[in-house]
Design a protein around this motif. Structure first.
Motif, PDB file in Angstrom:
ATOM      1  N   ARG A  58      54.660  37.918  30.938  1.00 51.26           N
ATOM      2  CA  ARG A  58      53.651  38.946  30.688  1.00 51.26           C
ATOM      3  C   ARG A  58      53.428  39.848  31.897  1.00 51.26           C
ATOM      4  O   ARG A  58      52.694  40.826  31.828  1.00 51.26           O
ATOM      5  N   GLY A  59      54.096  39.540  32.994  1.00 50.75           N
ATOM      6  CA  GLY A  59      53.960  40.344  34.203  1.00 50.75           C
ATOM      7  C   GLY A  59      54.684  41.673  34.111  1.00 50.75           C
ATOM      8  O   GLY A  59      55.677  41.807  33.392  1.00 50.75           O
ATOM      9  N   ALA A  60      54.198  42.647  34.839  1.00 52.68           N
ATOM     10  CA  ALA A  60      54.780  43.992  34.823  1.00 52.68           C
ATOM     11  C   ALA A  60      56.203  44.018  35.359  1.00 52.68           C
ATOM     12  O   ALA A  60      56.971  44.918  35.042  1.00 52.68           O
ATOM     13  N   THR A  61      56.578  43.039  36.166  1.00 53.07           N
ATOM     14  CA  THR A  61      57.927  43.016  36.727  1.00 53.07           C
ATOM     15  C   THR A  61      58.928  42.278  35.836  1.00 53.07           C
ATOM     16  O   THR A  61      60.116  42.245  36.150  1.00 53.07           O
ATOM     17  N   ALA A  62      58.454  41.700  34.734  1.00 52.81           N
ATOM     18  CA  ALA A  62      59.356  40.994  33.823  1.00 52.81           C
ATOM     19  C   ALA A  62      60.296  41.983  33.146  1.00 52.81           C
ATOM     20  O   ALA A  62      59.920  43.116  32.845  1.00 52.81           O
ATOM     21  N   THR A  63      61.520  41.554  32.902  1.00 50.88           N
ATOM     22  CA  THR A  63      62.487  42.381  32.177  1.00 50.88           C
ATOM     23  C   THR A  63      62.120  42.425  30.699  1.00 50.88           C
ATOM     24  O   THR A  63      62.202  43.460  30.052  1.00 50.88           O
ATOM     25  N   ASN A  84      53.337  40.185  25.348  1.00 52.18           N
ATOM     26  CA  ASN A  84      51.888  40.347  25.393  1.00 52.18           C
ATOM     27  C   ASN A  84      51.267  39.058  24.879  1.00 52.18           C
ATOM     28  O   ASN A  84      50.967  38.933  23.701  1.00 52.18           O
ATOM     29  N   ASP A  85      51.141  38.076  25.766  1.00 52.06           N
ATOM     30  CA  ASP A  85      50.682  36.747  25.371  1.00 52.06           C
ATOM     31  C   ASP A  85      49.877  36.163  26.523  1.00 52.06           C
ATOM     32  O   ASP A  85      50.438  35.834  27.576  1.00 52.06           O
ATOM     33  N   GLY A  86      48.557  36.034  26.327  1.00 58.83           N
ATOM     34  CA  GLY A  86      47.692  35.484  27.355  1.00 58.83           C
ATOM     35  C   GLY A  86      48.006  34.037  27.704  1.00 58.83           C
ATOM     36  O   GLY A  86      47.625  33.548  28.756  1.00 58.83           O
ATOM     37  N   GLY A  87      48.734  33.329  26.838  1.00 56.38           N
ATOM     38  CA  GLY A  87      49.116  31.948  27.086  1.00 56.38           C
ATOM     39  C   GLY A  87      50.386  31.817  27.900  1.00 56.38           C
ATOM     40  O   GLY A  87      50.820  30.711  28.216  1.00 56.38           O
ATOM     41  N   ALA A  88      50.985  32.945  28.240  1.00 57.24           N
ATOM     42  CA  ALA A  88      52.233  32.938  29.015  1.00 57.24           C
ATOM     43  C   ALA A  88      51.957  33.253  30.474  1.00 57.24           C
ATOM     44  O   ALA A  88      51.043  34.003  30.796  1.00 57.24           O
ATOM     45  N   SER A  89      52.753  32.674  31.342  1.00 56.42           N
ATOM     46  CA  SER A  89      52.673  33.000  32.768  1.00 56.42           C
ATOM     47  C   SER A  89      53.235  34.405  32.987  1.00 56.42           C
ATOM     48  O   SER A  89      53.857  34.983  32.097  1.00 56.42           O
ATOM     49  N   ARG A  90      53.054  34.911  34.190  1.00 57.76           N
ATOM     50  CA  ARG A  90      53.580  36.253  34.491  1.00 57.76           C
ATOM     51  C   ARG A  90      55.101  36.290  34.411  1.00 57.76           C
ATOM     52  O   ARG A  90      55.674  37.224  33.881  1.00 57.76           O
ATOM     53  N   ASN A  91      55.749  35.290  34.954  1.00 64.77           N
ATOM     54  CA  ASN A  91      57.212  35.209  34.935  1.00 64.77           C
ATOM     55  C   ASN A  91      57.637  33.754  34.721  1.00 64.77           C
ATOM     56  O   ASN A  91      58.101  33.098  35.645  1.00 64.77           O
ATOM     57  N   PRO A  92      57.475  33.229  33.504  1.00 62.95           N
ATOM     58  CA  PRO A  92      57.716  31.800  33.283  1.00 62.95           C
ATOM     59  C   PRO A  92      59.176  31.381  33.163  1.00 62.95           C
ATOM     60  O   PRO A  92      59.516  30.238  33.425  1.00 62.95           O
ATOM     61  N   ALA A  93      60.047  32.290  32.752  1.00 67.31           N
ATOM     62  CA  ALA A  93      61.428  31.879  32.493  1.00 67.31           C
ATOM     63  C   ALA A  93      62.380  33.049  32.665  1.00 67.31           C
ATOM     64  O   ALA A  93      61.970  34.204  32.706  1.00 67.31           O
ATOM     65  N   ARG A  94      63.660  32.692  32.741  1.00 65.70           N
ATOM     66  CA  ARG A  94      64.669  33.753  32.787  1.00 65.70           C
ATOM     67  C   ARG A  94      65.884  33.326  31.987  1.00 65.70           C
ATOM     68  O   ARG A  94      66.177  32.148  31.830  1.00 65.70           O
ATOM     69  N   ILE A  95      66.583  34.338  31.509  1.00 63.00           N
ATOM     70  CA  ILE A  95      67.853  34.143  30.816  1.00 63.00           C
ATOM     71  C   ILE A  95      68.944  34.652  31.738  1.00 63.00           C
ATOM     72  O   ILE A  95      68.852  35.755  32.281  1.00 63.00           O
ATOM     73  N   THR A 148      72.609  40.561  34.231  1.00 60.64           N
ATOM     74  CA  THR A 148      73.020  39.167  34.389  1.00 60.64           C
ATOM     75  C   THR A 148      71.813  38.240  34.430  1.00 60.64           C
ATOM     76  O   THR A 148      71.950  37.054  34.176  1.00 60.64           O
ATOM     77  N   GLU A 149      70.633  38.782  34.702  1.00 63.71           N
ATOM     78  CA  GLU A 149      69.406  37.994  34.737  1.00 63.71           C
ATOM     79  C   GLU A 149      68.280  38.796  34.111  1.00 63.71           C
ATOM     80  O   GLU A 149      68.048  39.949  34.485  1.00 63.71           O
ATOM     81  N   SER A 150      67.576  38.183  33.149  1.00 59.35           N
ATOM     82  CA  SER A 150      66.437  38.832  32.505  1.00 59.35           C
ATOM     83  C   SER A 150      65.248  37.886  32.562  1.00 59.35           C
ATOM     84  O   SER A 150      65.296  36.792  31.996  1.00 59.35           O
ATOM     85  N   VAL A 151      64.182  38.306  33.240  1.00 57.29           N
ATOM     86  CA  VAL A 151      62.979  37.493  33.353  1.00 57.29           C
ATOM     87  C   VAL A 151      62.078  37.778  32.164  1.00 57.29           C
ATOM     88  O   VAL A 151      61.854  38.933  31.799  1.00 57.29           O
ATOM     89  N   TRP A 199      72.934  35.617  31.876  1.00 57.53           N
ATOM     90  CA  TRP A 199      73.975  36.058  30.941  1.00 57.53           C
ATOM     91  C   TRP A 199      75.192  36.519  31.724  1.00 57.53           C
ATOM     92  O   TRP A 199      75.071  37.348  32.619  1.00 57.53           O
ATOM     93  N   ASN A 200      76.372  35.973  31.396  1.00 54.72           N
ATOM     94  CA  ASN A 200      77.584  36.383  32.108  1.00 54.72           C
ATOM     95  C   ASN A 200      78.513  37.223  31.232  1.00 54.72           C
ATOM     96  O   ASN A 200      79.653  37.456  31.584  1.00 54.72           O
ATOM     97  N   GLY A 201      78.022  37.671  30.092  1.00 57.57           N
ATOM     98  CA  GLY A 201      78.825  38.469  29.176  1.00 57.57           C
ATOM     99  C   GLY A 201      79.480  37.639  28.086  1.00 57.57           C
ATOM    100  O   GLY A 201      79.931  38.176  27.083  1.00 57.57           O
ATOM    101  N   LYS A 202      79.510  36.332  28.271  1.00 59.60           N
ATOM    102  CA  LYS A 202      80.098  35.426  27.279  1.00 59.60           C
ATOM    103  C   LYS A 202      79.174  34.265  26.939  1.00 59.60           C
ATOM    104  O   LYS A 202      79.141  33.801  25.811  1.00 59.60           O
ATOM    105  N   ALA A 203      78.460  33.773  27.934  1.00 60.30           N
ATOM    106  CA  ALA A 203      77.579  32.623  27.737  1.00 60.30           C
ATOM    107  C   ALA A 203      76.235  32.896  28.403  1.00 60.30           C
ATOM    108  O   ALA A 203      76.133  33.689  29.329  1.00 60.30           O
ATOM    109  N   ALA A 204      75.209  32.197  27.890  1.00 54.10           N
ATOM    110  CA  ALA A 204      73.860  32.396  28.415  1.00 54.10           C
ATOM    111  C   ALA A 204      73.199  31.065  28.710  1.00 54.10           C
ATOM    112  O   ALA A 204      73.564  30.030  28.139  1.00 54.10           O
ATOM    113  N   GLY A 205      72.222  31.115  29.601  1.00 51.79           N
ATOM    114  CA  GLY A 205      71.435  29.941  29.925  1.00 51.79           C
ATOM    115  C   GLY A 205      69.979  30.325  30.077  1.00 51.79           C
ATOM    116  O   GLY A 205      69.646  31.480  30.314  1.00 51.79           O
ATOM    117  N   LEU A 206      69.117  29.339  29.918  1.00 50.40           N
ATOM    118  CA  LEU A 206      67.677  29.534  30.051  1.00 50.40           C
ATOM    119  C   LEU A 206      67.182  28.673  31.200  1.00 50.40           C
ATOM    120  O   LEU A 206      67.572  27.505  31.320  1.00 50.40           O
TER     121      LEU A 206
END
Length: 85
Positions: free
Chosen positions: A12-17, A21-32, A6-9, A34-41
């Motif tokens: 570039r962090g090891a705990t991200a779902t 591999n992008d040095g310009g990205a934060s460790r956990n900048p965003a998440r998706i 239901t949540e995917s982070v 998902w409820n099985g029908k619709a998604a959000g960012l």
């Protein structure tokens, strides 16, 4: 990659779902969400922000073919029919 949780982070962090591999990205900048029908960012207060179709977002619904940009990485969101949908 199929999203089955239901949540995917994304980051570039090891705990991200979804690990990118992008040095310009934060460790956990965003998440998706998902409820099985619709998604959000959702941006997780990242330093450089999260772009959706070229625009900076904090929270937004995701539609078929939307492009998520984190650092120099682009991800295309697709809903696929079948056993994983």
């Amino acid at each position: 990659m199929y999203l089955t949780e239901t949540e995917s982070v994304i980051g570039r962090g090891a705990t991200a779902t979804i690990v990118i591999n992008d040095g310009g990205a934060s460790r956990n900048p965003a998440r998706i969400i998902w409820n099985g029908k619709a998604a959000g960012l959702e941006d997780l207060q990242s330093t450089n922000g999260t772009l959706l179709n070229g625009r900076r977002v904090t929270v937004s619904p995701l539609e078929q073919g939307d492009v998520i940009e984190i650092g120099g990485t682009r991800l295309v969101f697709r809903i696929l029919p079948g056993e994983h949908a």
